[in-house]
Design a protein around this motif. Sequence first.
Motif, PDB file in Angstrom:
ATOM      1  N   ARG A   1       0.816  -1.220   0.000  1.00 20.68           N
ATOM      2  CA  ARG A   1       0.000   0.000   0.000  1.00 20.68           C
ATOM      3  C   ARG A   1       0.843   1.261   0.000  1.00 20.68           C
ATOM      4  NH1 ARG A   1      -4.466  -2.095  -1.630  1.00 20.68           N
ATOM      5  NH2 ARG A   1      -5.441  -0.089  -1.160  1.00 20.68           N
TER       6      ARG A   1
ATOM      7  N   LYS B   1     -14.042  -3.450  -0.487  1.00 21.75           N
ATOM      8  CA  LYS B   1     -12.966  -2.807  -1.240  1.00 21.75           C
ATOM      9  C   LYS B   1     -12.705  -1.396  -0.728  1.00 21.75           C
ATOM     10  CE  LYS B   1     -12.909  -3.094  -5.673  1.00 21.75           C
ATOM     11  NZ  LYS B   1     -11.491  -3.477  -5.856  1.00 21.75           N
TER      12      LYS B   1
ATOM     13  N   GLU C   1      -9.171   0.285   0.518  1.00 26.42           N
ATOM     14  CA  GLU C   1      -8.614   1.401  -0.247  1.00 26.42           C
ATOM     15  C   GLU C   1      -8.298   2.619   0.610  1.00 26.42           C
ATOM     16  OE1 GLU C   1     -11.627   1.783  -3.181  1.00 26.42           O
ATOM     17  OE2 GLU C   1     -10.848   0.142  -4.434  1.00 26.42           O
TER      18      GLU C   1
ATOM     19  N   ASP D   1      -3.956   3.744   2.097  1.00 26.88           N
ATOM     20  CA  ASP D   1      -3.155   4.039   0.908  1.00 26.88           C
ATOM     21  C   ASP D   1      -1.778   4.557   1.324  1.00 26.88           C
ATOM     22  OD1 ASP D   1      -3.712   6.545   1.891  1.00 26.88           O
ATOM     23  OD2 ASP D   1      -5.044   7.126   0.263  1.00 26.88           O
TER      24      ASP D   1
END
Length: 383
Positions: free
Chosen positions: A226, A263, A267, A270
């Motif tokens: 990430r 998801k 996300e 990051d």
Amino acid sequence: MSDKIQHLKESLSQTLVTFYPFAGIIRDALSADCNDQGLPFFVAKVKARLSDFLQNPNVELTKKFFPREEKLPGPGDSVMLIQLNCFDCGSIALCIKFNHIIADMGSASTFLQRWAANAQGLGFAPLNCVAQSSFPQKPSLPNNLTPINLLGKYLSAGKFMWRRYVFDASALSILKAQMSSSSPSSTVSRVNVVTAVMLKCFLETVAAEKDVKPVVMTQGVNLRRRVTPPFPDDSFGNLVWPAVSLWRNPEEKELTELVREVKKGIEKIDGEFVSRLGSDGVYELLEALRNEMPQEGTWLAFTSWANIGLSEVDFGWGKPVWMSGYIPQYYESETMIGGNFVILLDSNCGGIEAWSILNEKYIAGFEKNDHIRKYARFNPSVI
């Protein structure tokens, strides 16, 4: 077998010279004492043939293959324990336990791969600590202000039972096609799909309770992939952070909606997020995590061990025919304390195995769920 055991011990000893944190002891909630003490290596005889066990796997019996602990590991205890189980037929099952404060499963997989390479005399790369410079030690960080401690309040007393559900490659293809058709621009992984199905079943089961509490769902996110630029996959440490989703009203949700939420949760973790973790922003992020946790809740934790190289570990006798997950339960005054966990692993048929430990009160409703019955097989034969 004695020669094989000795060979494993000698190559392990050589590997621990490099992977020295696993040869140390737990110092406190945030660190280990790398004192080169070594680690306990148990050998157990199993009066059975491995092929018979794999044809009819007993999920509850699997926990006997692991080194036993009756209490939560604490200061002075070994960071890692290993048990080698020797079957009558000459087959072996290698099982490890390690402290999550020190390392995650990605690091454990790297360790096993290096150990296997050493056992074959192939040579191996040293410990990769490149990520450590991005997360300098913070002595002012309170020991109780960690994700596991913040989530620990949702552990509860009760009876917890293991279940194994196998999602074959064909079932995953159908599910991925359904998810992709509802959102053509979004890529859906095998892990996303299985997580959504298991979450849906759990939400529907919890919603049937009389006293419905918010569901706190966490997904362990590998920080190596990430950050920008990414850390190498073999970076050592506990480089995982929980992506948290909260379901205050766990009423029925469509699978497509759940996949989007699954998801979305990942996300959020990051490159910018990881950068803040490595700076003083970690205090703010931990406080934010604490504040978003409801006072009471039902916790469901997901962790994925798919695609991290476990199926490639070869000590010279071939790759493993099967892998299993395990999360120990502990006792306080003879009362079992545990939580609801799902471990996702690669299956030997290209699918995903979901190893679940659930409170007994959820088992019946979970297994009657139409989505489990339609897309998963319950504890099928391995061979």
